[in-house]
Design an enzyme around this catalytic site. Structure first.
Site, PDB file in Angstrom:
ATOM      1  N   HIS A  56      -2.794   8.179  -4.251  1.00 48.97           N
ATOM      2  CA  HIS A  56      -4.221   8.338  -3.980  1.00 48.97           C
ATOM      3  C   HIS A  56      -4.968   7.167  -4.644  1.00 48.97           C
ATOM      4  CE1 HIS A  56      -4.470  12.953  -3.083  1.00 48.97           C
ATOM      5  NE2 HIS A  56      -3.615  12.323  -2.288  1.00 48.97           N
ATOM      6  N   GLU A  58      -7.553   7.027  -6.658  1.00 49.40           N
ATOM      7  CA  GLU A  58      -7.868   7.158  -8.091  1.00 49.40           C
ATOM      8  C   GLU A  58      -6.622   6.950  -8.942  1.00 49.40           C
ATOM      9  OE1 GLU A  58      -8.446   9.367  -5.580  1.00 49.40           O
ATOM     10  OE2 GLU A  58      -9.790  10.940  -6.303  1.00 49.40           O
TER      11      GLU A  58
END
Lengths: 166, 166
Positions: A56, A58
Site C-alpha cells: 500500500h 503508506e
C-alpha cells in the site's frame, strides 16, 4: 504559508503519486511523508504490480522514510495520504510513531482512522496521532470513483465482446 | 496427526524463529506461514537490526509468502505467530486474505485479535479469519518475559556501573 495551504501543497504531491498508480491499473492511492518541510518519501499503491499484499502507498512510504532517516522512529514527520488508512497502514503509522497524519477522502468500507475504528487515537496503544481529514477530499475521492467506474465499464465491454463472439 | 499436534509442530518452528530474534537482541517474536502442510515462509522480528518500523515477524513472513506463491492472495495458508498480532500485522493478515491464524501468547497491551480489538473477525471488512489462540502459549510468553527481565537487569547493571564510575 498557513497550515491548510501547506497541507494542500503536500496532498497535491500525494495525488500525483495516486495518479501514477491509476495510470498502471492500480487503485489510485498515494502517500507522502514530510519532515522539516521537505518530502522524504513518496509512494503509491502497487499491490497488483508487485503481487505483494503489503505494498500500500503508506506502508511503502513509511519503509522509504525509515531508510531515509535511518531509524524506525519517524519523529517530527507528517504523513499525507489520499485515502483514509486501512488497519494495516494505521497500524504501521502507530509502529513508526508518526505524530501527524493528514488524509483526503474517507473510506467508509475499510477506513480505520475515523470510519470503522479510531486506531490512531486509542490511548491504550503506546502512540497516538494528530489527525486532519478532508484535505482535498473531493479530488482524492473523485480519482477513486472514476477509476472504479472505468473498471466497471471495461468489464461490461469485455462481457459484451464475449457474448458477441458466442 | 491431529490439528493440535500439527499446530504445535508449526508453532515450534515459529518459536525457533523467535529465538533467532532474541539471540541478536530483538524482541523474540517469530512467525511461519504454511501451505499444503509445507512451510512456505518463516521470519522473525528485526525492527532494531533493520531500523525499519514494519519488519515485524508476521509482516516479513507475509511478504516472503507472497513472493513464494506469486500472488498477494495467500489462500489456503495458515499463519503461526508466537504473539498475538498488533494492528499492523492483523491488518496485513486481512490484506493477504490468510484464512487461518494460530497464535501463542496474548498481548494485553497491543494485541488486536482478542485483547484490544477483534480485527480478524469483523464482518464489515472484506475478509475474516479462523483464529486459534493459546498454542504453546507458555513457551511463547516465557521467552518474552525472560527477554524483558534480562533487558531490565542489563539496564540496572549499566546504571550501577555509571554510578561506580562517578
Amino acid at each position: 504559508m498557513d497550515v491548510l495551504e501547506m497541507d494542500r501543497n503536500f496532498m497535491q504531491i500525494a495525488i500525483e503519486e495516486a495518479k501514477k498508480a491509476g495510470a498502471i491499473g492500480e487503485v489510485p492511492i498515494g502517500a507522502v511523508i514530510v519532515k522539516d518541510g521537505e518530502v522524504i518519501a513518496r509512494a503509491h499503491n502497487l499491490r497488483e504490480t508487485t503481487q505483494n499484499a503489503v505494498t500500500h502507498a503508506e506502508l511503502s512510504a513509511i519503509q522509504d522514510a525509515c531508510k531515509e532517516v535511518g531509524s524506525w522512529r519517524l519523529e517530527e514527520t507528517t504523513l499525507y495520504v489520499t485515502l483514509e488508512p486501512c488497519p494495516m497502514c494505521a497500524g504501521a503509522i502507530l509502529q513508526s510513531r508518526i505524530p501527524r497524519v493528514v488524509y483526503g477522502a474517507r473510506d467508509p468500507k475499510g477506513g480505520c482512522v475515523d470510519s470503522l475504528y479510531h486506531l490512531l487515537n486509542d490511548s491504550r496503544f503506546n502512540h497516538e496521532c494528530e489527525v486532519a481529514e478532508g484535505v482535498m477530499a473531493d479530488e482524492c475521492g473523485d480519482m477513486l470513483s472514476s477509476f472504479f467506474r472505468s473498471l466497471r465499464e471495461k468489464k461490461k465491454e469485455q462481457k459484451k465482446a464475449m457474448r458477441d463472439m458466442n
